[in-house]
Design an enzyme around this catalytic site. Structure first.
Site, short mmCIF file in Angstrom:
data_model
loop_
_atom_site.label_atom_id
_atom_site.label_comp_id
_atom_site.label_asym_id
_atom_site.label_seq_id
_atom_site.Cartn_x
_atom_site.Cartn_y
_atom_site.Cartn_z
N SER A 66 0.86 -1.19 0.00
CA SER A 66 0.00 0.00 0.00
C SER A 66 0.89 1.24 0.00
O SER A 66 2.03 1.19 0.49
CB SER A 66 -0.86 0.01 1.26
OG SER A 66 -1.51 1.25 1.41
N TYR B 115 -0.61 -0.89 10.46
CA TYR B 115 -0.93 -1.14 9.04
C TYR B 115 0.20 -0.62 8.15
O TYR B 115 0.72 -1.35 7.30
CB TYR B 115 -2.27 -0.47 8.69
CG TYR B 115 -2.74 -0.74 7.28
CD1 TYR B 115 -3.50 -1.87 6.99
CD2 TYR B 115 -2.44 0.13 6.23
CE1 TYR B 115 -3.94 -2.13 5.68
CE2 TYR B 115 -2.87 -0.11 4.93
CZ TYR B 115 -3.62 -1.23 4.67
OH TYR B 115 -4.05 -1.48 3.39
P1 NAP Z 1 -11.44 -6.14 0.72
O1 NAP Z 1 -12.39 -5.90 -0.40
O2 NAP Z 1 -11.95 -6.01 2.12
O3 NAP Z 1 -10.80 -7.60 0.51
C1 NAP Z 1 -10.02 -8.19 1.49
C2 NAP Z 1 -9.90 -9.67 1.18
O4 NAP Z 1 -9.09 -10.29 2.21
C3 NAP Z 1 -11.24 -10.38 1.19
O5 NAP Z 1 -11.27 -11.32 0.13
C4 NAP Z 1 -11.26 -11.10 2.53
O6 NAP Z 1 -12.05 -12.27 2.41
C5 NAP Z 1 -9.78 -11.43 2.71
N1 NAP Z 1 -9.44 -11.65 4.12
C6 NAP Z 1 -9.58 -10.77 5.14
N2 NAP Z 1 -9.21 -11.36 6.29
C7 NAP Z 1 -8.84 -12.64 5.97
C8 NAP Z 1 -8.41 -13.76 6.73
N3 NAP Z 1 -8.27 -13.69 8.06
N4 NAP Z 1 -8.10 -14.89 6.08
C9 NAP Z 1 -8.25 -14.98 4.74
N5 NAP Z 1 -8.67 -13.97 3.96
C10 NAP Z 1 -8.98 -12.82 4.58
O7 NAP Z 1 -10.18 -5.18 0.64
P2 NAP Z 1 -9.11 -4.87 -0.51
O8 NAP Z 1 -8.94 -3.41 -0.52
O9 NAP Z 1 -9.41 -5.59 -1.76
O10 NAP Z 1 -7.81 -5.48 0.18
C11 NAP Z 1 -6.87 -6.29 -0.52
C12 NAP Z 1 -5.46 -5.82 -0.19
O11 NAP Z 1 -5.26 -4.51 -0.73
C13 NAP Z 1 -5.15 -5.72 1.31
O12 NAP Z 1 -3.87 -6.29 1.55
C14 NAP Z 1 -5.11 -4.22 1.56
O13 NAP Z 1 -4.27 -3.89 2.64
C15 NAP Z 1 -4.59 -3.72 0.23
N6 NAP Z 1 -4.82 -2.29 -0.06
C16 NAP Z 1 -6.10 -1.81 -0.12
C17 NAP Z 1 -6.30 -0.46 -0.38
C18 NAP Z 1 -7.69 0.14 -0.44
O14 NAP Z 1 -7.81 1.39 -0.39
N7 NAP Z 1 -8.74 -0.67 -0.57
C19 NAP Z 1 -5.20 0.38 -0.59
C20 NAP Z 1 -3.92 -0.15 -0.53
C21 NAP Z 1 -3.75 -1.48 -0.27
P3 NAP Z 1 -12.93 -13.00 3.54
O15 NAP Z 1 -13.61 -11.95 4.36
O16 NAP Z 1 -13.85 -13.87 2.73
O17 NAP Z 1 -11.95 -13.80 4.33
#
Ligand code: NAP
Length: 250
Positions: free
Chosen positions: A138, A148
């Protein structure tokens, strides 16, 4: 045909990786906790692109469940060519307003799972002389931003060190620094998205397109979109004291 294992594939950036990689004719192994949602992502990708998809439900915070994913990555009879370490969440609260267990679980998913799954995947990739690991970090890894941000800084440093270590093996490691992306991350953490202007938000598909393009170009660090590349450069040139002062307002 190659096979990609994606963690956090049930929504957001992970689900977008599933769609894009299926469109490129990769078979997939989809990992997350919510089996029903994984099955929906799998059905959509199979119907559209005819690839083979395994659903592997696992809570990556649970060492026993995580070990099943590690074992899948070590399975030389069904090799994984691309590992996407994407699963994650944010707490949306200050360090002192969380329990130590919540902090520990954040490190489990953002650091320990990335480390252990990568460690399980690499020997097979190195032995076969090809493969790749994409770690979703990120832009928060560039600024002082609690556990984080510190975890994402670890992902950046770990990935770049590993990429150097693996030079000449045929195995690529790349860290991706998305900016604010419209996924479920904020709503799950109770963060209000409307406090930030619309232009700052990226779509998950934009992040994935940028990451896959950068992987094909052999990049080690991927910052999707020009606007976030400019922002990241500006942040890197900003004195740390100023970054700390603005971080206090988060
Ligand atoms: P998201 O839509 O909430 O997706 C998160 C995913 O992680 C879901 O598929 C969730 O699935 C899974 N997950 C969460 N806890 C878990 C666990 N204990 N075991 C297995 N799977 C788990 O969020 P996202 O933004 O796509 O996040 C993906 C990545 O992008 C993360 O690493 C986040 O830090 C990074 N990121 C996001 C942003 C942003 O602004 N959205 C910016 C920079 C980086 P289940 O609930 O089904 O387990």
């Amino acid at each position: 045909m190659t096979t990609a294992l994606i963690t956090g594939a049930s929504s957001g950036i992970g689900a977008a990786f599933a769609v894009k990689l299926a469109a490129q004719q990769h078979d997939l192994v989809l990992v997350a906790r919510d089996e029903a949602r994984l099955a929906e992502v799998a059905k959509a990708a199979t119907d559209a692109h005819g690839v083979a998809i395994e659903v592997l439900p696992a809570d990556l915070i649970d060492p026993v469940a995580r070990a099943r994913v590690e074992a899948r990555l070590r399975d030389t009879d069904h090799p994984i060519d691309l590992l996407v370490n994407n699963a994650g969440f944010a707490l949306g609260k200050r360090f002192t307003r969380t329990t130590v267990d919540e902090q520990d679980q954040l490190l489990d998913i953002l650091v320990r799972a990335v480390l252990r799954l990568t460690h399980a995947a690499l020997p097979g990739m190195i032995g076969r002389g090809h493969g790749a690991v994409i770690n979703i970090s990120s832009i928060a890894g560039e600024v002082p931003y609690g556990t984080y941000g510190a975890a994402k800084a670890w992902v950046n440093s770990f990935s770049q060190g590993l990429a150097a270590e693996l030079r000449g093996t045929g195995v690529q490691v790349m860290t991706v620094l998305p900016g604010f992306t419209r996924t479920e991350l904020q709503s799950r953490a109770g963060i209000n998205r409307s406090s930030l202007p619309g232009f700052i938000w990226l779509d998950p598909s934009t992040v994935v397109d940028g990451a896959l393009r950068d992987l094909s170009r052999g990049r080690v660090v991927s910052v999707p979109t020009v606007r976030y590349r400019l922002l990241t450069t500006a942040v890197r040139m900003t004195p740390r004291a100023l970054l700390r002062a603005s971080a206090r307002r988060f």
